[in-house]
Design a protein around this motif. Structure first.
Motif: not given
Length: 101
Positions: A2-7, A9-12, A16-19
């Motif tokens: 779950e932690l990896e999925q959470y990380i 999602r944050i990276e995704d 998106q924010l950078l784009k």
């Protein structure tokens, strides 16, 4: 896991924010360029208006000095023009008198 999925999602979301940031910056640059172009066009139009105003004024002076049938406004304008011409003549005469003395 779950932690990896959470990380992930944050990276995704960060990607998106950078784009969005890059797109906003590109839009900002484009809008600034358009602003400069519009300001230049406005300046050209203002110069054109000033030129046309000067031509109109000269045309009115020519019409008034020809003595055509004048409206009340044009008659007042003719008096104003004559007054200015008389003032210029007086100033020229005063300058000539100063030069001669």
């Amino acid at each position: 896991m779950e932690l990896e999925q959470y990380i992930q999602r944050i990276e995704d979301k960060l990607q998106q924010l950078l784009k969005k940031l890059q797109q906003s910056q590109a839009d900002n640059v484009m809008l600034r360029e358009q602003l400069v172009q519009q300001q230049n066009e406005l300046n050209r139009q203002q110069e054109n208006i000033a030129s046309l105003d000067e031509k109109l004024k000269l045309n009115r002076i020519a019409t008034v000095t020809q003595g055509a049938n004048l409206s009340e406004d044009e008659d007042a304008f003719r008096k104003e023009v004559r007054g200015k011409i008389n003032d210029y003549i007086k100033e020229i005469d005063r300058c000539i008198a100063l030069l001669n003395s």
